[in-house]
Design a protein around this motif. Structure first.
Motif: not given
Ligand code: CA
Length: 413
Positions: A26-36
């Motif tokens: 879940a935390a990585v998913e958040k980082q992913f969207h922030a990275w996009l």
């Protein structure tokens, strides 16, 4: 881009890429969207990709944790698998007769059914229909292979967290440009697990450069349009230098007194010079007269232990599609079966291979120490290694065979 092999590789990769410790997804998913938002959007905004295209591209996209070669943030990159103990594969099994025969039977039907279209494409791009159909068959089973992934999901996941992030970031951005250009929609932009698009299996950057609209609807639709698929494959090969009117190559017999150490794309000769050495087509037919003054290269993938070829520069253009001599030979052989009803290569692939790459590497090191150019010292017998072996053999009074064997390992020390 061989989808079946890719499937096997991806399954193998899955086995080795599972991180040893739990990742907070879940935390990585958040980082992913922030990275996009913070890394990808500013780049494509500068390149005039509309915000609406960006939003539509990533609507509902989440990380695909099932893809191979993932390196989630905070986890260690997978250890490189040790290659030196691996055997290099012998060429024979690559040319599975049943598979080639089945592919040819289906390919012939497509070839005949699309003859008029293929002729128009050949006259536009110079690439014969038999080559286009063979590549289409090899890449995606004539369009029947499942291409199940959403390209943006694959590209974004791999650009965010894979062993080849940088390459995939470029491909992700190329994918956004495809959508911005209106050739397809996010829902229709399907890819392999490796991000290769549609029936020709183009990476997005190749799509931007080589895909063409041939059915006139102003969209380059390599997912659904046969005309666009065929013409895009042809345009790719044409841009890579396909020579109109020339074939890919010919299976030949090389007389015993002619050295196999003349192999390689860098040792091209007019085909008539090869013929003058006594090298003839194994079929017994002469080389076509229009090929005689044009250049050809010797190719002996298994040295003197397997089929022997004189190939044309077009052989190396096919390798631009997939950089493997065996892939290009597979395409050439399949194309000949489709158009001419021919069969397997006539000479049999010898029972060679079965050597450790580390042993071939030892031979390469000795050859390099003696001043030979073996190409990359990697334990794989590419043409420079094969011809160095042949030259070493000739120098040492041994009939050149141009291929590593156990016996030769004892001799070259
Ligand atoms: Ca079209």
């Amino acid at each position: 881009m061989r989808w079946k092999e890719k499937l096997v590789i991806s399954l193998l990769a899955l086995l080795v890429s599972v991180p040893a410790f739990a990742v907070d997804r879940a935390a990585v998913e958040k980082q992913f969207h922030a990275w996009l938002e913070n890394t990808i959007w500013p780049q494509v905004e500068k390149q005039q990709v509309p915000r609406a295209v960006f939003d539509a591209a990533f609507k509902g996209v989440t990380l695909n944790w099932k893809l191979p070669d993932l390196v989630p943030p905070g986890s260690a990159p997978p250890k490189e698998r040790k290659q030196s103990q691996a055997e290099f594969s012998s060429p024979g099994p690559y040319f599975n007769e049943k598979r080639l025969n089945d592919l040819a039977a289906i390919g012939r039907r497509h070839y005949n059914a699309n003859k008029a279209l293929l002729d128009r494409i050949e006259s536009a791009y110079g690439v014969p229909g038999r080559i286009i159909i063979a590549i289409w068959g090899r890449e995606t089973g004539y369009g029947t292979a499942a291409i199940p992934y959403d390209a943006m999901e694959v590209l974004a996941t791999k650009a965010f967290m894979s062993t080849r992030k940088d390459m995939f970031e470029g491909e992700l951005i190329a994918g956004l440009h495809i959508l911005a250009g209106g050739d397809t929609t996010p829902g229709n932009m399907k890819s392999s697990w490796a991000g290769a698009l549609g029936q020709p299996q183009f990476m997005p950057s190749s799509f931007l450069r080589y895909a063409v609209d041939f059915d006139g609807d102003r969209k380059r639709d390599i997912w659904n349009s046969k005309a666009d698929t065929f013409a895009s494959i042809a345009n790719y090969l044409a841009q890579k230098g396909w020579q109109r009117g020339r074939d890919w190559g010919y299976e030949v017999t090389i007389p015993n007194n002619v050295s196999c150490a003349q192999e390689g794309p860098d040792l091209a000769e007019p085909i008539k010079n090869w013929a003058a050495q006594g090298i003839n087509r194994i079929s017994g037919k002469p080389f076509p007269s229009h090929e005689l003054s044009a250049s050809g290269m010797m190719l002996v993938p298994a040295g003197r232990f397997g089929p022997e070829f004189i190939v044309t520069p077009n052989f190396y253009v096919i390798k631009e599609y997939n950089n493997s001599d065996l892939y290009a030979l597979f395409i050439g052989n399949l194309a000949d079966r489709i158009a001419y009803g021919s069969g397997a290569f006539q000479a049999s692939w010898g029972n060679v291979g079965h050597m450790l790459r580390s042993d071939v590497l030892k031979m390469q090191q000795v050859l390099v120490a003696q001043g030979h150019d073996v190409g990359k010292v990697d334990g794989l017998p590419g043409y420079k290694t094969r011809r160095s072996i042949g030259r070493w053999q000739a120098k040492n009074g041994i009939q050149p065979t141009c291929f590593p064997t156990e016996k030769l390992l004892q001799q070259i020390r």
